[in-house]
Design a protein around this motif. Structure first.
Motif, PDB file in Angstrom:
ATOM      1  N   GLN A 129       0.854  -1.191   0.000  1.00 55.98           N
ATOM      2  CA  GLN A 129       0.000   0.000   0.000  1.00 55.98           C
ATOM      3  C   GLN A 129       0.891   1.241   0.000  1.00 55.98           C
ATOM      4  O   GLN A 129       1.647   1.475   0.931  1.00 55.98           O
ATOM      5  CB  GLN A 129      -0.898  -0.012   1.242  1.00 55.98           C
ATOM      6  CG  GLN A 129      -2.006   1.017   1.231  1.00 55.98           C
ATOM      7  CD  GLN A 129      -3.150   0.684   0.285  1.00 55.98           C
ATOM      8  OE1 GLN A 129      -3.140  -0.366  -0.355  1.00 55.98           O
ATOM      9  NE2 GLN A 129      -4.116   1.574   0.176  1.00 55.98           N
ATOM     10  N   ARG A 130       0.797   2.034  -1.062  1.00 61.49           N
ATOM     11  CA  ARG A 130       1.700   3.172  -1.258  1.00 61.49           C
ATOM     12  C   ARG A 130       0.975   4.504  -1.096  1.00 61.49           C
ATOM     13  O   ARG A 130      -0.194   4.637  -1.466  1.00 61.49           O
ATOM     14  CB  ARG A 130       2.311   3.125  -2.664  1.00 61.49           C
ATOM     15  CG  ARG A 130       3.164   1.900  -2.925  1.00 61.49           C
ATOM     16  CD  ARG A 130       3.543   1.811  -4.405  1.00 61.49           C
ATOM     17  NE  ARG A 130       4.378   0.649  -4.666  1.00 61.49           N
ATOM     18  CZ  ARG A 130       5.680   0.694  -4.926  1.00 61.49           C
ATOM     19  NH1 ARG A 130       6.305   1.850  -4.966  1.00 61.49           N
ATOM     20  NH2 ARG A 130       6.351  -0.404  -5.149  1.00 61.49           N
ATOM     21  N   LEU A 131       1.709   5.466  -0.602  1.00 64.31           N
ATOM     22  CA  LEU A 131       1.242   6.853  -0.572  1.00 64.31           C
ATOM     23  C   LEU A 131       2.321   7.708  -1.232  1.00 64.31           C
ATOM     24  O   LEU A 131       3.431   7.825  -0.708  1.00 64.31           O
ATOM     25  CB  LEU A 131       0.970   7.326   0.860  1.00 64.31           C
ATOM     26  CG  LEU A 131       0.372   8.729   1.008  1.00 64.31           C
ATOM     27  CD1 LEU A 131      -0.505   8.807   2.268  1.00 64.31           C
ATOM     28  CD2 LEU A 131       1.436   9.822   1.080  1.00 64.31           C
ATOM     29  N   ASN A 132       2.005   8.241  -2.406  1.00 63.42           N
ATOM     30  CA  ASN A 132       2.927   9.120  -3.116  1.00 63.42           C
ATOM     31  C   ASN A 132       2.526  10.569  -2.881  1.00 63.42           C
ATOM     32  O   ASN A 132       1.378  10.954  -3.143  1.00 63.42           O
ATOM     33  CB  ASN A 132       2.896   8.841  -4.622  1.00 63.42           C
ATOM     34  CG  ASN A 132       3.497   7.500  -4.981  1.00 63.42           C
ATOM     35  OD1 ASN A 132       4.097   6.835  -4.142  1.00 63.42           O
ATOM     36  ND2 ASN A 132       3.339   7.102  -6.227  1.00 63.42           N
ATOM     37  N   VAL A 133       3.445  11.362  -2.379  1.00 62.24           N
ATOM     38  CA  VAL A 133       3.190  12.794  -2.198  1.00 62.24           C
ATOM     39  C   VAL A 133       3.405  13.461  -3.553  1.00 62.24           C
ATOM     40  O   VAL A 133       4.519  13.475  -4.083  1.00 62.24           O
ATOM     41  CB  VAL A 133       4.118  13.408  -1.137  1.00 62.24           C
ATOM     42  CG1 VAL A 133       3.831  14.898  -0.986  1.00 62.24           C
ATOM     43  CG2 VAL A 133       3.954  12.694   0.195  1.00 62.24           C
ATOM     44  N   LEU A 134       2.326  14.017  -4.119  1.00 63.33           N
ATOM     45  CA  LEU A 134       2.399  14.610  -5.455  1.00 63.33           C
ATOM     46  C   LEU A 134       2.792  16.075  -5.430  1.00 63.33           C
ATOM     47  O   LEU A 134       3.677  16.512  -6.167  1.00 63.33           O
ATOM     48  CB  LEU A 134       1.049  14.467  -6.166  1.00 63.33           C
ATOM     49  CG  LEU A 134       0.515  13.057  -6.377  1.00 63.33           C
ATOM     50  CD1 LEU A 134      -0.783  13.095  -7.175  1.00 63.33           C
ATOM     51  CD2 LEU A 134       1.540  12.196  -7.102  1.00 63.33           C
ATOM     52  N   PHE A 135       2.126  16.847  -4.574  1.00 60.63           N
ATOM     53  CA  PHE A 135       2.341  18.296  -4.614  1.00 60.63           C
ATOM     54  C   PHE A 135       1.993  18.896  -3.253  1.00 60.63           C
ATOM     55  O   PHE A 135       0.924  18.647  -2.706  1.00 60.63           O
ATOM     56  CB  PHE A 135       1.461  18.916  -5.704  1.00 60.63           C
ATOM     57  CG  PHE A 135       1.819  20.326  -6.066  1.00 60.63           C
ATOM     58  CD1 PHE A 135       3.083  20.637  -6.549  1.00 60.63           C
ATOM     59  CD2 PHE A 135       0.901  21.355  -5.934  1.00 60.63           C
ATOM     60  CE1 PHE A 135       3.421  21.938  -6.895  1.00 60.63           C
ATOM     61  CE2 PHE A 135       1.216  22.655  -6.282  1.00 60.63           C
ATOM     62  CZ  PHE A 135       2.491  22.948  -6.763  1.00 60.63           C
ATOM     63  N   THR A 136       2.910  19.668  -2.719  1.00 62.40           N
ATOM     64  CA  THR A 136       2.703  20.330  -1.426  1.00 62.40           C
ATOM     65  C   THR A 136       2.905  21.828  -1.603  1.00 62.40           C
ATOM     66  O   THR A 136       3.853  22.258  -2.258  1.00 62.40           O
ATOM     67  CB  THR A 136       3.701  19.783  -0.378  1.00 62.40           C
ATOM     68  OG1 THR A 136       3.513  18.365  -0.249  1.00 62.40           O
ATOM     69  CG2 THR A 136       3.481  20.429   0.976  1.00 62.40           C
ATOM     70  N   TYR A 137       1.991  22.601  -1.036  1.00 65.33           N
ATOM     71  CA  TYR A 137       2.080  24.060  -1.164  1.00 65.33           C
ATOM     72  C   TYR A 137       1.358  24.703   0.015  1.00 65.33           C
ATOM     73  O   TYR A 137       0.677  24.030   0.796  1.00 65.33           O
ATOM     74  CB  TYR A 137       1.461  24.529  -2.488  1.00 65.33           C
ATOM     75  CG  TYR A 137      -0.021  24.236  -2.625  1.00 65.33           C
ATOM     76  CD1 TYR A 137      -0.976  25.175  -2.260  1.00 65.33           C
ATOM     77  CD2 TYR A 137      -0.459  23.004  -3.111  1.00 65.33           C
ATOM     78  CE1 TYR A 137      -2.336  24.906  -2.378  1.00 65.33           C
ATOM     79  CE2 TYR A 137      -1.803  22.724  -3.215  1.00 65.33           C
ATOM     80  CZ  TYR A 137      -2.739  23.678  -2.856  1.00 65.33           C
ATOM     81  OH  TYR A 137      -4.083  23.404  -2.965  1.00 65.33           O
ATOM     82  N   SER A 138       1.520  26.019   0.135  1.00 65.02           N
ATOM     83  CA  SER A 138       0.912  26.735   1.261  1.00 65.02           C
ATOM     84  C   SER A 138       0.371  28.085   0.789  1.00 65.02           C
ATOM     85  O   SER A 138       0.930  28.704  -0.117  1.00 65.02           O
ATOM     86  CB  SER A 138       1.951  26.957   2.368  1.00 65.02           C
ATOM     87  OG  SER A 138       1.380  27.663   3.443  1.00 65.02           O
ATOM     88  N   THR A 139      -0.717  28.518   1.416  1.00 64.44           N
ATOM     89  CA  THR A 139      -1.264  29.850   1.107  1.00 64.44           C
ATOM     90  C   THR A 139      -0.803  30.885   2.136  1.00 64.44           C
ATOM     91  O   THR A 139      -1.017  32.077   1.947  1.00 64.44           O
ATOM     92  CB  THR A 139      -2.806  29.821   1.086  1.00 64.44           C
ATOM     93  OG1 THR A 139      -3.280  29.391   2.375  1.00 64.44           O
ATOM     94  CG2 THR A 139      -3.314  28.871   0.014  1.00 64.44           C
TER      95      THR A 139
END
Length: 220
Positions: A129-139
């Protein structure tokens, strides 16, 4: 690579592929087949102690909450240092094409922590079971490190075996073991000397969403 060097291309290796195994048993073929739940629980318990935190994250489905992601994406902020690097042009139409319209969009979700967002792809390949972090950003002020830590805690509690990400700017050694880091090769060339010099530094914000490695295991 030798051919590119011959023609004086730039190479940059600062962006890293990051991996956080959680259930190490899944990466030993014989043990993976045996499905040793008790041993898996014990391994998770010891890793969990490192990521003990009073706060918890909630997982949201991207398709059902796309407006929230689209609106926050428009207002995302980049650190001041970003202006010194070449950037990938991203807009709302690209976001919709890459995430909402992609063939595995039902498996794309996101987490939010104090206006920092992390879009993830959760799926299973060969019982892993995989979790790929695609995109992280902040406002607002970035809470990226805390967000990654809470994602790891969530993954431990929700039977994720493996976390994968691509990142350049943060030191995540407390989350992603150094032994599993691998540099990604970025090659560039331009006849314009100014552009050539700028590209030499590599892109500032390459992430999992920019890599075809992320979707290599997708099966229709």
């Amino acid at each position: 690579m030798r051919v590119l060097k011959k023609f004086n291309w730039n190479f940059n290796f600062e962006t890293k592929r990051l991996i956080r195994p959680i259930n190490y048993l899944k990466f030993v073929p014989l043990l993976n087949k045996l499905n040793l739940n008790l041993l898996n629980s014990s391994v998770r318990y010891f890793i969990k102690k490192k990521f003990d935190d009073n706060e918890n994250l909630k997982l949201f489905n991207l398709k059902k909450n796309f407006k929230l992601i689209s609106d926050s994406f428009k207002n995302r902020k980049l650190p001041q240092i970003a202006k010194d690097f070449p950037m990938i042009e991203r807009d709302e139409s690209w976001l919709k094409w890459r995430l909402f319209d992609c063939p595995y969009s039902q498996n794309i979700h996101f987490f939010e922590y104090k206006n920092s967002f992390s879009i993830v792809h959760i799926y299973s390949v060969k019982k892993v079971q995989r979790l790929n972090v695609l995109f992280t950003y902040s406002t607002e002020m970035s809470e990226e490190f805390k967000l990654y830590k809470l994602i790891t805690k969530w993954s431990i509690n929700n039977n994720i075996d493996y976390i994968w990400a691509i990142h350049k700017t943060q030191d995540f050694n407390d989350i992603f073991p150094q032994i599993h880091k691998r540099p990604l090769r970025f090659a560039s060339w331009s006849e314009n000397s100014s552009i050539f010099k700028s590209l030499e530094k590599g892109f500032f914000d390459l992430q999992g969403i920019d890599s075809d490695i992320e979707s290599a295991f997708y099966l229709e």
